[in-house]
Design an enzyme around this catalytic site. Structure first.
Site, mmCIF file in Angstrom:
data_model
loop_
_atom_site.group_PDB
_atom_site.id
_atom_site.type_symbol
_atom_site.label_atom_id
_atom_site.label_comp_id
_atom_site.label_asym_id
_atom_site.label_seq_id
_atom_site.Cartn_x
_atom_site.Cartn_y
_atom_site.Cartn_z
ATOM 1 N N GLY A 20 0.821 -1.214 0.000
ATOM 2 C CA GLY A 20 0.000 0.000 0.000
ATOM 3 C C GLY A 20 0.849 1.255 0.000
ATOM 4 O O GLY A 20 0.490 2.260 0.612
ATOM 5 N N GLY A 24 -1.417 7.613 1.114
ATOM 6 C CA GLY A 24 -1.589 7.712 2.568
ATOM 7 C C GLY A 24 -0.310 7.479 3.351
ATOM 8 O O GLY A 24 0.777 7.961 3.006
ATOM 9 N N ILE A 25 -0.431 6.702 4.404
ATOM 10 C CA ILE A 25 0.677 6.486 5.342
ATOM 11 C C ILE A 25 1.780 5.632 4.704
ATOM 12 O O ILE A 25 2.968 5.837 4.953
ATOM 13 C CB ILE A 25 0.111 5.838 6.629
ATOM 14 N N GLY A 26 1.380 4.696 3.842
ATOM 15 C CA GLY A 26 2.367 3.858 3.159
ATOM 16 C C GLY A 26 3.269 4.680 2.258
ATOM 17 O O GLY A 26 4.488 4.453 2.197
ATOM 18 N N SER A 144 -4.127 -0.804 14.437
ATOM 19 C CA SER A 144 -4.934 0.403 14.657
ATOM 20 C C SER A 144 -5.405 0.440 16.108
ATOM 21 O O SER A 144 -5.524 -0.602 16.767
ATOM 22 C CB SER A 144 -6.154 0.337 13.731
ATOM 23 N N TYR A 171 -13.728 -4.510 11.118
ATOM 24 C CA TYR A 171 -12.451 -3.794 10.919
ATOM 25 C C TYR A 171 -11.565 -3.994 12.153
ATOM 26 O O TYR A 171 -10.383 -4.326 12.040
ATOM 27 C CB TYR A 171 -12.698 -2.306 10.661
#
Ligand SMILES: NC(=O)c1ccc[n+]([C@@H]2O[C@H](COP(=O)([O-])OP(=O)(O)OC[C@H]3O[C@@H](n4cnc5c(N)ncnc54)[C@H](OP(=O)(O)O)[C@@H]3O)[C@@H](O)[C@H]2O)c1
Length: 322
Positions: A20, A24-26, A144, A171
């Site tokens: 990923g 985003g964060i990746g 998370s 999730y």
């Protein structure tokens, strides 16, 4: 102690794979690793997005197609990576979905559990041969705060359930599985005398593409307010992953997250793990279920990993529940 991207040591000569890494964060994780000299493999579902990200990042980057919602794709990606590289120093299991448009993965698994956990479980198992002999190699799995909403009753029925597409619990369960996987992997790597260590990290809150999913109506205003007040930019949210991947004072088995405002933002520090995530027998059950569901069996006995040099650990290990 404060910690920022300036603390990431020189990564020249190292190869890092970030799932990923297209956004985003990746993307921010990959950007810093590349800026510090690592050769970075962006493993992306959408190759065009991956190539665009690679162009933005610069440095030594390449893109491999990886759809974690398909075990065939995971196997193909692993074969491609093994064909291109003889060693891997860092594997950052970062990609993730929340409230995705599809109910099940190609192999019939509940979407969150299939993409977030089973895809990464299979990928890691298929790449571990490239890592286990490499001194200082690390697997970082991104979980998370929502892991605290997860319950550990993992079984075949739940793994294939169709009720999870818009479920906070589903999730949370997938993120609990990420954290339990990271812990059980560390236990097995240490037992096998492997050079690799496993850690977990969570980014706190960040207004990335993750939040564009089809959230339940009741959650939308709450999530909107939380993001407005608490979210940190993706480059800050990447710090726990980056620290877990590159700070050798942080030992295998550690779990990092932002330190402030209920771990939603701030500098990367040891994070609070839910009680259920420390349940050793549940970790073992999840491992065995994941092997059965993916067909990927890890070779992690001492005989599989002779002559490994473990990296130095300067701090006492975090509590891992063992
Ligand atoms: N943002 C937050 O507040 C937050 C909070 C807690 C934890 N996290 C975790 O942080 C990690 C990164 O999320 P993010 O916030 O950066 O979200 P993001 O911006 O949506 O990025 C997610 C990445 O995962 C990739 N991805 C999604 N499904 C995939 C699949 N089937 N196969 C391969 N790649 C796939 C996406 O690729 P595409 O480009 O193809 O969509 C994208 O690159 C996730 O594990 C998430 O659970 C985030």
């Amino acid at each position: 102690m404060d910690w920022s991207t300036a603390d990431v040591p020189d990564q020249s000569g190292r190869t890092a794979l970030v799932t990923g890494g297209s956004g985003g964060i990746g993307l921010e994780t990959a950007r810093t690793l590349a800026a510090r000299g690592a050769h970075v493999v962006l493993a992306c579902r959408n190759v065009e997005r991956g190539l665009a990200a690679a162009a933005r990042i610069g440095g030594r980057t390449e893109v491999v197609r990886l759809d974690l919602a398909s075990l065939d794709s995971v196997r193909q990606a692993a074969a491609e990576i093994r064909g291109r590289h003889q060693r891997l120093d860092l594997l950052v299991n970062n990609a993730g979905v929340m409230f995705p448009p599809f109910r099940r993965t190609e192999d019939g698994f509940e979407a969150h559990f299939g993409v977030n956990h089973l895809g990464h479980f299979a990928l890691t198992g298929l790449l571990l041969d490239l890592m286990r002999h490499v001194p200082g190699s690390r697997v970082v799995t991104v979980t998370s705060l929502a892991h605290r909403a997860g319950t550990a009753g993992f079984d075949d029925g739940q793994a294939r359930s169709t009720s999870g597409r818009r479920s906070v619990t589903a999730y949370g369960r997938s993120k609990l599985a990420n954290l339990m996987f990271a812990r059980e992997l560390q236990h097995r790597l240490a037992g096998a005398g492997a050079a690799t260590v496993s850690l977990a990290a969570h980014p706190g809150l960040s207004a990335t593409g993750l939040w564009h999913g089809d959230a339940p109506a009741l959650l939308r205003p709450v999530a909107g307010a939380a993001l407005r007040w608490l979210a940190q930019p993706p480059e800050q949210a990447a710090l726990p992953s980056l620290r877990a991947a590159t700070d050798y004072l942080v030992p295998g088995g550690a779990y990092l997250g932002p330190h402030a405002l209920f771990e939603s933002r701030g500098k990367p520090m040891p994070a609070r793990s839910s009680r259920v995530s420390l349940d050793v027998s549940a970790q073992v059950r999840l491992w065995e279920l994941s092997q059965d569901l993916t067909g990927v069996r890890y070779r992690l006995t001492p005989a599989d990993t002779p002559a490994c040099t473990p990296e130095p650990a300067a701090r006492p290990p975090q509590a891992t529940g063992r």
